[in-house]
Enzyme design. Structure first.
Site, PDB file in Angstrom:
ATOM      1  N   VAL A 127      -3.106   4.212  21.017  1.00 11.44           N
ATOM      2  CA  VAL A 127      -2.207   3.069  21.048  1.00 11.44           C
ATOM      3  C   VAL A 127      -3.025   1.802  21.278  1.00 11.44           C
ATOM      4  O   VAL A 127      -4.093   1.835  21.912  1.00 11.44           O
ATOM      5  CB  VAL A 127      -1.139   3.227  22.156  1.00 11.44           C
ATOM      6  CG1 VAL A 127      -1.772   3.187  23.543  1.00 11.44           C
ATOM      7  CG2 VAL A 127      -0.049   2.161  22.042  1.00 11.44           C
ATOM      8  N   CYS A 128      -2.531   0.676  20.708  1.00  5.61           N
ATOM      9  CA  CYS A 128      -3.136  -0.634  20.975  1.00  5.61           C
ATOM     10  C   CYS A 128      -2.010  -1.650  21.070  1.00  5.61           C
ATOM     11  O   CYS A 128      -0.905  -1.308  21.501  1.00  5.61           O
ATOM     12  CB  CYS A 128      -4.150  -1.004  19.892  1.00  5.61           C
ATOM     13  SG  CYS A 128      -3.434  -1.280  18.263  1.00  5.61           S
ATOM     14  N   GLY A 129      -2.256  -2.895  20.688  1.00  2.00           N
ATOM     15  CA  GLY A 129      -1.233  -3.922  20.790  1.00  2.00           C
ATOM     16  C   GLY A 129      -0.167  -3.816  19.720  1.00  2.00           C
ATOM     17  O   GLY A 129       1.023  -3.756  20.013  1.00  2.00           O
ATOM     18  N   GLY A 131      -1.071  -1.950  16.495  1.00  5.02           N
ATOM     19  CA  GLY A 131      -1.387  -0.812  15.638  1.00  5.02           C
ATOM     20  C   GLY A 131      -2.693  -0.885  14.884  1.00  5.02           C
ATOM     21  O   GLY A 131      -3.237   0.144  14.468  1.00  5.02           O
ATOM     22  N   MET A 158       1.961  -1.350  21.428  1.00  5.82           N
ATOM     23  CA  MET A 158       2.746  -1.683  22.611  1.00  5.82           C
ATOM     24  C   MET A 158       3.958  -2.550  22.279  1.00  5.82           C
ATOM     25  O   MET A 158       4.941  -2.562  23.020  1.00  5.82           O
ATOM     26  CB  MET A 158       1.856  -2.382  23.643  1.00  5.82           C
ATOM     27  CG  MET A 158       0.777  -1.480  24.228  1.00  5.82           C
ATOM     28  SD  MET A 158       1.456  -0.073  25.151  1.00  5.82           S
ATOM     29  CE  MET A 158       2.174  -0.907  26.565  1.00  5.82           C
TER      30      MET A 158
END
Length: 577
Positions: A541-543, A545, A569
Site C-alpha cells: 500500500v502507498c498513498g 497506488g 490510503m
C-alpha cells in the site's frame, strides 16, 4: 384518403421529442399531444435550481410551448387534458378536458404513451399536512418558492440525486437542511465506498445526514411547524418536509388497456419501443429498459434516455404507419449519470459493483485511482477519485464511478463511449485524448485506469481487495504496531497470511497508516527485502497506488507473492467511513 393520426399521451422529454421527430420525417400526418399538466415541455431537471435561485426566471424552464409546436411543427397540443382510457379494439382514447370536465373520444392510427413517472410517497401519517412538499412540476417549485421566506429548517427525505440537489439549493437559500436516508449511504447508485466521499463533502458544506433511519410519522406542532418522528425515537422540528424517496412509472393507462407490464411496474417494449399492442408505442420514465451490460430489465427515469427513445419510436412509427424508412433499434441503457453538489461533480456509467455481485455469470475486477484533473505543475490541479470495473475474461469495461471538483464528467463520458462500443481496458490504455497542461496529462486519468487494469490482466499487477483487508484484520488495533505482535496475529488468523507493507515515507506513515502495516519506504525496499517472508503473500500500500505498483514489480521479480491494495490510503479512507 384521410390523414394518419398519431396521438401522443404526455410531453416533456419523450413525448415532445417523439412528436417533433415524426413531423420532421413526415409532413402528411396529423399529430396531437395530450398533456395532463399545463406545460407540454419543461426542464424538470432544472427545478431544484429554480428553488435555489440559480435559475431566476420561471420561463427559462420552458423548453417549448404549445404555440411553438403549432407554428413550427404543425402539431396540436392539448394541455390540461387527461387521457382516461384506451380502447385498443377500436383504436381510440377517451380524453377529459380538466378545465371544463368535458370528455370526448379520439381515434388513432398510432398511439405513443409517454406518461412519465410519479413520486413514491412513504407509507406514513402526515403527508397531507401543509409544509409537506414533493418536487416534480413547475407548480410544485412555485409553491415551495412562495414559502421559502418562512422556512428556516427543512427535512429532505431521500438522498438520491434529486433529493441532494434540492438539499443543496435549499441550503443556498439559508435553510438548515437535514437529509434522511433509509439505507446506509447517500446516492444508492454509487458503491458504498465511493458514496463515502460524497457524504463527507456534504457534511463539510453544512448538511446534516442521517443514514439508516426510517420516518414513522409527520405531525403538526401548535406553532404550525412540523415534527418528523424517526423509528429510533428521535424527533426533528422543522418548517418543511421535502419528499424525494424515488419515482415509479405512471403506468395506469397501460394496465387498464391490458398492455404487458414488467416486474418493475413499467411498460414492456421491444427494441423499437413498441408495446405488446402493435399500434401502441411507449417511451420515457414509464417503460422498462434493458441494461446493455447485464441484459436485465430495469427502470431508468432520466431525460437523456427518454429523448433517445422518443426519436427511435418516431422512426419506427413512420416506418410502419407512414413510409418505408429504415428503423433503428434501441440498444438499452448504460446508466450514465452526473450530478453537481456544492462544487463536487459525481458521475457514473455502466453498472456498479452492487449490481455485478448479483450477476454470477460475470467475472469482474475493480481498480481505484486518484489522479489529478490535469498536470500537477499547472495551477489549480484537483484530484479525481475513480473506480472502474471490468470483465477479467476479456477486459471489457463494465462500469465506472468518479467524483471530483473538475474534469469528472469528461472522463465518464469517455468511458461511457468506450463501453457503448464494446471497448476494453487495453483500448483505454491506448486511447488518444486531448492533452495540454491545463486540460490533462500525457497519461490521462482514463489512460491510467486502463493501464492499471491491463497490467492486472497481464499478471504484472496482482490486486488485493480492500474488503478482504477489512474483514480479516478488524481485530488489529493501533496498539499492535509492533511487528512481532502483528506477525503473531497473522499466523493465528487462518484466513489471511498477508504481510501488509506500506511503502510511503516514514513521515507519511506516522501521520496515518493501516494498523497492521510494516513501513518500508519504496526507496529502501531493495535493501530490506531480507526482512520479508517468502512464505506469506505481501500486500503493498502507498498513498494512491503508484508507488505500491513500483514496489509490486520489484517484489515480483525477487520471487515474492505480492498484491497491490488499489488506490492506496485514499481508498482506505473511503472504506473507513
Amino acid at each position: 384518403m384521410s390523414k394518419k393520426r398519431i396521438l401522443i399521451v404526455g410531453g416533456v422529454a419523450g413525448g415532445a421529442t417523439c412528436a417533433a421527430r415524426i413531423r420532421r420525417l413526415n409532413e402528411a400526418c396529423e399529430i396531437i399531444i395530450f398533456e395532463m399538466g399545463s406545460y407540454v415541455s419543461f426542464a424538470n431537471c432544472g427545478l431544484p435550481y429554480f428553488i435555489g435561485d440559480v435559475i431566476v426566471e420561471e420561463d427559462a424552464l420552458l423548453v417549448a410551448t404549445p404555440a411553438l409546436f403549432e407554428n413550427r411543427f404543425n402539431i396540436r397540443v392539448c394541455t390540461d387534458t387527461q387521457v382516461m382510457s384506451i380502447d385498443r379494439e377500436n383504436q381510440r382514447i377517451n380524453v377529459c378536458d380538466l378545465k371544463s370536465g368535458e370528455q370526448r373520444n379520439e381515434h388513432y392510427d398510432a398511439l405513443v404513451l409517454s406518461t412519465g413517472s410519479q413520486s413514491v410517497w412513504p407509507d406514513i401519517k402526515g403527508l397531507d399536512l401543509p409544509g409537506v412538499h414533493v418536487l416534480r412540476t413547475i407548480p410544485d417549485s412555485r409553491k415551495i418558492r412562495a414559502q421559502l421566506d418562512n422556512i428556516e429548517r427543512a427535512v429532505v427525505m431521500g438522498a438520491g440525486y434529486l433529493g441532494l440537489e434540492l438539499a443543496e439549493n435549499l441550503t443556498k437559500r439559508a435553510v438548515q437542511v437535514t437529509v434522511l436516508q433509509s439505507s446506509d449511504q447517500v446516492m444508492p447508485s454509487l458503491d458504498k465506498e465511493m458514496a463515502a466521499y460524497v457524504a463527507k463533502h456534504l457534511r463539510l458544506h453544512g448538511l446534516e445526514l442521517k443514514l439508516s433511519c426510517q420516518t414513522s410519522a409527520i405531525t403538526q406542532n401548535s406553532d404550525h411547524s412540523l415534527q418528523v418522528s424517526l423509528s429510533s425515537g428521535e424527533q426533528l422540528n422543522v418548517d418543511a418536509v421535502m419528499i424525494s424517496i424515488g419515482v415509479k412509472p405512471r403506468a395506469e393507462l397501460a394496465i387498464q388497456a391490458g398492455l404487458e407490464v414488467g416486474s418493475h411496474g413499467g411498460i414492456r417494449v421491444n427494441e423499437y419501443l413498441q408495446t405488446s399492442d402493435p399500434n401502441i408505442w411507449a417511451v420515457g420514465d414509464v417503460v422498462e429498459v434493458k441494461n446493455v451490460i447485464t441484459n436485465e430489465w430495469q427502470l431508468f427515469p432520466l431525460a437523456g434516455p427518454a429523448n433517445k427513445q422518443g426519436r427511435l419510436a418516431a422512426t419506427d412509427i413512420v416506418r410502419k404507419k407512414l413510409d418505408t424508412i429504415q428503423a433503428v433499434p434501441y440498444r438499452g441503457v448504460l446508466g450514465t449519470t452526473v450530478c453537481g453538489l456544492f462544487g463536487l461533480t459525481v458521475a457514473t456509467t455502466g453498472v456498479n459493483e452492487k449490481t455485478l455481485k448479483q450477476c454470477p455469470g460475470i467475472e469482474y475486477e475493480k481498480v481505484y485511482l486518484h489522479p489529478s484533473n490535469h498536470v500537477g505543475y499547472y495551477p489549480g490541479a484537483k484530484p479525481i477519485h475513480i473506480k472502474m470495473l471490468y470483465d477479467v475474461r476479456n477486459g471489457k469495461i463494465l462500469g465506472a464511478q468518479a467524483l471530483g471538483e473538475s474534469g469528472v464528467a469528461r472522463r465518464i463520458d469517455v468511458l461511457a463511449s468506450f463501453i457503448q462500443m464494446g471497448g476494453t481496458v487495453f483500448d483505454l490504455e491506448e486511447a488518444e485524448l486531448c492533452y495540454a497542461p491545463q486540460f490533462g496529462a500525457t497519461k490521462d486519468p482514463v489512460n491510467l485506469a486502463g493501464m492499471i487494469a491491463a497490467n492486472h490482466l497481464r499478471g504484472n499487477h496482482p490486486l488485493a481487495k480492500w474488503e478482504d483487508l477489512a474483514d480479516t484484520h478488524t481485530q488489529v488495533t493501533d496498539e499492535q504496531d509492533d511487528v512481532d505482535q502483528m506477525l503473531a496475529f497473522i499466523m493465528d488468523d487462518p484466513y489471511s497470511q498477508a504481510q501488509i507493507i506500506d511503502v510511503r515515507t516514514v513521515t507519511e506513515f506516522a501521520g496515518k497508516h493501516i494498523p497492521q502495516a510494516i513501513n518500508i519506504p519504496l526507496d529502501s525496499l531493495r535493501d530490506r527485502l531480507h526482512e520479508l517472508s517468502q512464505e506469506r503473500e505481501i500486500w503493498v500500500v502507498c498513498g494512491v497506488g503508484q508507488r505500491a505498483y513500483n514496489a509490486t514489480r520489484i517484489l515480483q521479480q525477487h520471487g515474492f507473492r505480492v498484491r497491490n491494495l488499489s488506490g492506496g490510503m485514499q481508498t482506505y479512507a473511503s472504506y473507513e467511513e
